[in-house]
Design a protein around this motif. Sequence first.
Motif, short mmCIF file in Angstrom:
data_model
loop_
_atom_site.label_atom_id
_atom_site.label_comp_id
_atom_site.label_asym_id
_atom_site.label_seq_id
_atom_site.Cartn_x
_atom_site.Cartn_y
_atom_site.Cartn_z
N PRO A 5 0.84 -1.21 0.00
CA PRO A 5 0.00 0.00 0.00
C PRO A 5 0.87 1.25 0.00
N ALA A 6 0.27 2.36 -0.36
CA ALA A 6 0.96 3.65 -0.36
C ALA A 6 -0.01 4.74 0.05
N ILE A 7 0.56 5.82 0.56
CA ILE A 7 -0.17 7.07 0.77
C ILE A 7 0.47 8.10 -0.14
N TYR A 8 -0.31 9.08 -0.58
CA TYR A 8 0.26 10.05 -1.51
C TYR A 8 -0.36 11.42 -1.35
N VAL A 9 0.38 12.39 -1.88
CA VAL A 9 -0.10 13.76 -2.04
C VAL A 9 0.11 14.11 -3.51
N GLN A 10 -0.85 14.84 -4.07
CA GLN A 10 -0.82 15.15 -5.50
C GLN A 10 -1.32 16.57 -5.71
N ALA A 11 -0.65 17.29 -6.60
CA ALA A 11 -1.08 18.64 -6.98
C ALA A 11 -1.39 18.62 -8.46
N GLY A 12 -2.45 19.35 -8.85
CA GLY A 12 -2.84 19.38 -10.25
C GLY A 12 -3.36 20.74 -10.67
N ARG A 13 -3.36 20.94 -11.96
CA ARG A 13 -3.84 22.21 -12.53
C ARG A 13 -4.60 21.91 -13.81
N ALA A 14 -5.73 22.59 -13.99
CA ALA A 14 -6.53 22.47 -15.21
C ALA A 14 -6.81 23.86 -15.75
N GLY A 17 -7.94 28.16 -14.56
CA GLY A 17 -7.39 28.48 -13.25
C GLY A 17 -7.82 27.54 -12.15
N THR A 18 -8.10 26.30 -12.48
CA THR A 18 -8.52 25.32 -11.48
C THR A 18 -7.32 24.57 -10.94
N ASP A 19 -7.16 24.65 -9.62
CA ASP A 19 -6.09 23.93 -8.93
C ASP A 19 -6.71 22.81 -8.11
N ALA A 20 -5.99 21.69 -8.01
CA ALA A 20 -6.47 20.56 -7.21
C ALA A 20 -5.36 20.08 -6.30
N LEU A 21 -5.69 19.86 -5.05
CA LEU A 21 -4.78 19.24 -4.09
C LEU A 21 -5.46 17.96 -3.62
N THR A 22 -4.73 16.85 -3.71
CA THR A 22 -5.32 15.55 -3.47
C THR A 22 -4.49 14.76 -2.46
N LEU A 23 -5.19 14.10 -1.53
CA LEU A 23 -4.58 13.15 -0.61
C LEU A 23 -5.23 11.81 -0.86
N GLY A 24 -4.42 10.75 -0.88
CA GLY A 24 -5.01 9.46 -1.18
C GLY A 24 -4.19 8.29 -0.70
N ALA A 25 -4.70 7.12 -0.99
CA ALA A 25 -4.04 5.86 -0.65
C ALA A 25 -4.27 4.86 -1.76
N ARG A 155 2.50 13.69 -8.61
CA ARG A 155 2.20 12.89 -7.42
C ARG A 155 3.48 12.39 -6.77
N TYR A 156 3.50 12.48 -5.43
CA TYR A 156 4.53 11.81 -4.63
C TYR A 156 3.82 10.79 -3.76
N ALA A 157 4.30 9.54 -3.80
CA ALA A 157 3.73 8.48 -2.97
C ALA A 157 4.82 7.83 -2.15
N LEU A 158 4.43 7.36 -0.97
CA LEU A 158 5.32 6.62 -0.08
C LEU A 158 4.71 5.25 0.17
#
Length: 160
Positions: A5-14, A17-25, A155-158
């Motif tokens: 398994p992994a946990i991650y943080v992700q930043a995105g842009r569309a 001017g839409t920005d997205a910050l995501t936390l996930g597993a 995305r960065y995942a650990l």
Amino acid sequence: MADTPAIYVQAGRARGGTDALTLGATLPWQGFRRQLWGGELRGHWDFYVSRWSFDAAPGGSGHSTLLGITPVLRLTPDQGRSAFFVEAGIGATLADKRYQTPEREFSTRFNFASHLGAGLRLGARRQHELALRVQHVSNAGIKHPNPGNNFVQLRYALHF
């Protein structure tokens, strides 16, 4: 560490001017392993919460929170020994409110999210992961208007 398994943080842009910050597993599909094109194909579930920030249409909110789930297929070259990988997935999202900007408006809170990505596993046990992804979000024509939006994501995942 390919089956961990992994946990991650992700930043995105569309656009718009839409920005997205995501936390996930991510949770691997235990026992799913196939040889394909000289590489190894594996799968995992991607569960996430994402916060979109955008310039709102008049009378609208400039934020939306999404919950998502995506089954993902990942191909790792060299029989799975390579540090590089490519992946693709199609899943579903549910937002707390409809996405409305001056240029585009989603007609539903439920949407599909599909992505293509490429990445690199790093570290002594390859526990660190960096990925660049392109994601398309839309309702697949369930209801109109259905302009969709395309995100570029980092995305960065650990893995643990």
